[in-house]
Design a protein around this motif. Sequence first.
Motif, mmCIF file in Angstrom:
data_model
loop_
_atom_site.group_PDB
_atom_site.id
_atom_site.type_symbol
_atom_site.label_atom_id
_atom_site.label_comp_id
_atom_site.label_asym_id
_atom_site.label_seq_id
_atom_site.Cartn_x
_atom_site.Cartn_y
_atom_site.Cartn_z
ATOM 1 N N LEU A 195 -1.012 34.929 43.830
ATOM 2 C CA LEU A 195 0.100 34.843 42.982
ATOM 3 C C LEU A 195 0.366 33.542 42.137
ATOM 4 N N GLU A 231 7.708 41.199 47.494
ATOM 5 C CA GLU A 231 7.319 41.651 48.435
ATOM 6 C C GLU A 231 6.617 40.759 49.531
ATOM 7 N N ARG A 279 7.546 41.190 41.362
ATOM 8 C CA ARG A 279 7.432 42.187 42.348
ATOM 9 C C ARG A 279 6.790 41.814 43.396
ATOM 10 N N GLU A 280 5.329 41.290 43.250
ATOM 11 C CA GLU A 280 4.647 41.217 44.262
ATOM 12 C C GLU A 280 4.993 39.904 44.891
ATOM 13 N N GLU A 295 4.586 41.749 36.992
ATOM 14 C CA GLU A 295 3.874 42.368 38.276
ATOM 15 C C GLU A 295 4.211 41.255 39.342
#
Length: 269
Positions: free
Chosen positions: A250, A169, A165-166, A162
């Motif tokens: 993150l 972005e 992906r984050e 995850e």
Amino acid sequence: MCSPSATLTVWAGSWLAGRSAPDDVLDALRAWSPQHSVAAGDPLTGGRTGLPWPSAEPLEAGTGIMVLLKVIREAMAEPGAQMRLVLPVPGDARGLPVGTEFATAAMDAEEGVIAGVPGGEGVALVPQWADEESLQWTVFHTPVPVPAPDMALGEAEYAMREAVREAAEALMRLHTTAVGGDDDPRELIEAELAACSRHIYPDSAPLRARRILDSADHVAAILTVAQQTAPSSPSSASAVQAQETLLRPLWNALRAARLSAVNAAAGPR
């Protein structure tokens, strides 16, 4: 794993379990620096270990590493002893013995290794760059905290999928607002990953832990590039806060996953 402390934790754990040779640990750490020195962090540790205090001259390649292994082996000799990585940052001091010199040094370095029986006494090590080609390890005698459970490997692997992906972005959002953002983020990410590619894992490390560490290096590369390509002079305090809000969760997930993977790879002997 991409930090000297993580490299030491994984490879020394493999060596103590009889799955790697001392030369394997030496080679892994020499990928960080050709010279390693070892010093005591305080007079008491110097008296107990015979290490110089407060500093040490750089030793010949490999010599300092063998001293490190001797210190770790002695700390891990008692039944129930564990060796664990710590990756503290302000606001997250997990794994540190509160109020100790080791805790202060590890917080400053944002990394360290602690070895011994939880709830008892042990040793802790913190690396610091003496110069571009010499890494000094400072050794402390310290209480060994009873560790909180690490994230399960399955959970950590999912979190890193995850996070990739984050992080991508977040990079896109920050890059599009950067001033003069002409550099290709993909090339910058590849350059960051290349710096970690020379740091390898023992074959004995669990495959899932190695996958997590690979993913964590990828996430760290993206986040580092995101910070580099963000506006150099945010127009307001709210812009700074927005960047912090975007990236900090993150980085937190990344540290938790790395701790889980490295400590699992070091494993019980």
